[in-house]
Each structure stands twice: as C-alpha cells, then as structure tokens.
Design an enzyme around this catalytic site. Structure first.
Site, PDB file in Angstrom:
ATOM      1  N   ARG A  44      11.935  -6.099   4.733  1.00 42.95           N
ATOM      2  CA  ARG A  44      11.824  -4.384   4.507  1.00 42.95           C
ATOM      3  C   ARG A  44      12.498  -3.601   5.459  1.00 42.95           C
ATOM      4  NH1 ARG A  44       5.778  -1.803   5.395  1.00 42.95           N
ATOM      5  NH2 ARG A  44       5.951  -2.784   7.519  1.00 42.95           N
ATOM      6  N   LYS A  47       0.586  -1.157   0.181  1.00 37.86           N
ATOM      7  CA  LYS A  47      -0.168   0.105  -0.050  1.00 37.86           C
ATOM      8  C   LYS A  47       0.864   1.342  -0.064  1.00 37.86           C
ATOM      9  CE  LYS A  47      -2.000  -1.203   3.955  1.00 37.86           C
ATOM     10  NZ  LYS A  47      -1.177  -2.490   4.236  1.00 37.86           N
ATOM     11  N   ARG A  62      11.680  -1.883  11.045  1.00 40.12           N
ATOM     12  CA  ARG A  62      10.647  -1.228  11.892  1.00 40.12           C
ATOM     13  C   ARG A  62      10.390  -2.611  13.091  1.00 40.12           C
ATOM     14  NH1 ARG A  62       5.313   0.218   8.350  1.00 40.12           N
ATOM     15  NH2 ARG A  62       4.331  -1.170   9.781  1.00 40.12           N
ATOM     16  N   ARG A  69      -9.387   0.751   9.261  1.00 36.89           N
ATOM     17  CA  ARG A  69      -8.988  -0.715   9.410  1.00 36.89           C
ATOM     18  C   ARG A  69     -10.096  -1.442  10.308  1.00 36.89           C
ATOM     19  NH1 ARG A  69      -3.170   0.276   9.035  1.00 36.89           N
ATOM     20  NH2 ARG A  69      -2.008  -1.449   9.669  1.00 36.89           N
ATOM     21  N   ARG A  79      -0.078  -9.367  13.394  1.00 35.09           N
ATOM     22  CA  ARG A  79      -0.569  -8.191  12.616  1.00 35.09           C
ATOM     23  C   ARG A  79      -1.686  -8.925  11.554  1.00 35.09           C
ATOM     24  NH1 ARG A  79       4.601  -5.517  10.636  1.00 35.09           N
ATOM     25  NH2 ARG A  79       3.216  -4.144   9.372  1.00 35.09           N
TER      26      ARG A  79
END
Ligand code: AP5
Length: 232
Positions: free
Chosen positions: A127, A13, A160, A88, A171
């Site tokens: 990431r 996203k 992160r 969300r 998550r």
C-alpha cells in the site's frame, strides 16, 4: 443510513468507504485519517498520538470517543455516515452507543469485511498513500500512473510508517485481542453483516450495496445476514 465497516487492518475498509461516499452521499468518518491529519499538522493531539500510531498501538478510548462525538455532531452527518476503523474496542462500542442515543441517531448497520492474514500482509506492504490528499494506492493492483506522484493532486506518494512488516503483525495482534470481540458484540445486537473481502474491490462493493438493498426490502424485520458465508 449509519454504516460501520469493521475488519482487521488492510481488509479494505477505507477503499470501500470512499466508494460508499460517492454512492450514498454520506461522509466517511475514519478515526485513523482524522488522527493522521492531527499528526501531520503537529497539533497537541497529533503530538500526543504520533508515537502510539507509529508503533501500531491503539489510541486511548477517551480521546477517540471525544473526536468521534465532535465529528458526529456536524451537520453533514444528519443523513447518515460511514464509520471506518471505529469502534475498535468494547468500551468504544459502548461509548458509541451512548453517543448515538444522545444525538438521537438511529440503528447502526455493521458490515464486517473478512480477509485472510496472509493477503492482508501482502496488501499492506504494497500500500502507498498520497502525503497530500491521502488517496490510497496499491503497487500491485492500483499503482499511480506516474511513479511517486498522486494522480489526483500531484502530491508525493509515500508508505505509511505503520505499514512495515513488523508493525503490521503487531496491529493484527492488537486487532485479535481488542477489536475482534466486537464481532460477537454486534452479532448479538442483530445488525451485523459479513462480506468476503478477498474478492476484487468492485465485487466487495456490490456485496455491501446488496446488504443495503436487503435492508430496504426488509425494513421491519431484524437483520442478521451473511451476504457470503465465509470460513476464516
Ligand atoms: P487506521 O488508519 O484505521 O488503520 P487500520 O484499521 O489499520 O486500517 P487500514 O487503513 O490499515 O486498512 P483498510 O482496511 O482501510 O484498508 P485499505 O482500504 O487502505 O488506523 C491507524 C492507526 O490509528 C491505528 O493503528 C491506531 O493507532 C489509530 N487508530 C485509528 N482508529 C482508532 C480507534 N478507533 N481507536 C484507537 N486507535 C485508533 O486497503 C489496504 C490496501 O489493500 C490498499 O493498498 C488497497 O488498495 C488494497 N485493497 C483494498 N481492497 C482490495 C481488494 N478487494 N483486493 C485487493 N487489494 C485491495
């Protein structure tokens, strides 16, 4: 044009939102990014949400709706915006609908990006982000030119703290429980489109842009479209 990018953590996203900002000249509204800035600046809100984000839980609907409304009232949203990671939950979607009505903002187009969970896990564990400007890298496909240094601003490249294997899995569970019901919610509202996020970044982007072209060609019609039919 008001776009919403919907999808599980790591489907791309944020990556697509950055490209869309350049192409469409409208701002990205990423609730995750807004919250990370609060945490980084150690504001009262940041201190309040730090642990929740670290654990991969959702921040309360009230807090999120307040920060989004404040952001949507800013003049740069007048010609449209890209919602990234919001809403969300169903209460957030209902709250958003009230905010759009209150601010006299037109129809929202929802684009779901779909990627299988195994690929999500691979993407999120590789990431990295810039601690200074937030630019997103991926060690497998888009590593920084110089190790641990941002190509853009020279900032430190970090992982992160919610991108650990365990937190990613959590998550994804939260996504399944709280966010996935939004797919049905928006499908019923007839402004829903679906894109195959397993393709290379540029192809996903082309598919999102083709939704826009379709909408422009069919301004008067209702718009349920599946750019690609995807089996999940
Ligand atoms: P947030 O920052 O929104 O995290 P998220 O939804 O989990 O989404 P991600 O940022 O993890 O993934 P993405 O889809 O943007 O993927 P990306 O483009 O980076 O939220 C963080 C936290 O804040 C939440 O857990 C919660 O605590 C809180 N929060 C935020 N909003 C909230 C809300 N509305 N309500 C309550 N709480 C909220 O891509 C991932 C990786 O894949 C990158 O390395 C990228 O380079 C790579 N990649 C991208 N596209 C491709 C591709 N096509 N092929 C190969 N690799 C790709």
């Amino acid at each position: 044009m008001q776009l919403m990018l919907l999808g599980a953590p790591g489907v791309g996203k944020g990556t697509q939102a950055v490209l869309l900002v350049k192409e469409l000249g409208i701002p990205q509204i990423s609730t995750g990014e807004m919250l990370r800035t609060e945490v980084k600046n150690a504001t009262p809100l940041g201190l309040n949400v730090k642990k929740i984000m670290h654990l991969g839980e959702l921040v309360s609907d009230d807090i999120i709706l307040k920060i989004v409304e404040k952001r949507l009232r800013k003049p740069d949203c007048a010609n449209g915006f890209i919602l990234d990671g919001f809403p969300r939950t169903i209460p957030q979607a209902e709250g958003l609908s009230k905010i759009l009505h209150k601010l006299d903002i037109g129809q929202l187009h929802v684009i779901e990006i779909v990627v299988p969970h195994a690929e999500i896990l691979r993407r999120l564990t590789s990431r990295r982000i810039c601690s200074q400007c937030g630019r997103v890298y991926n060690l497998l496909i888009t590593p920084p030119t110089e190790q641990n240094k941002c190509d853009e601003c020279g900032g430190n490249i970090i992982q992160r703290d919610d991108d650990t294997k365990e937190t990613i899995k959590h998550r994804l569970e939260i996504y399944r429980e709280s966010t996935a019901p939004l797919i049905d919610y928006y499908q019923k509202k007839q402004n829903y489109h679906c894109v195959d996020g397993l393709q290379p970044v540029e192809s996903v982007f082309d598919d999102i842009l083709s939704v826009r072209v379709k909408l422009a060609q069919n301004r008067n019609g209702s718009a349920i479209s599946n750019v690609k039919l995807i089996k999940t």
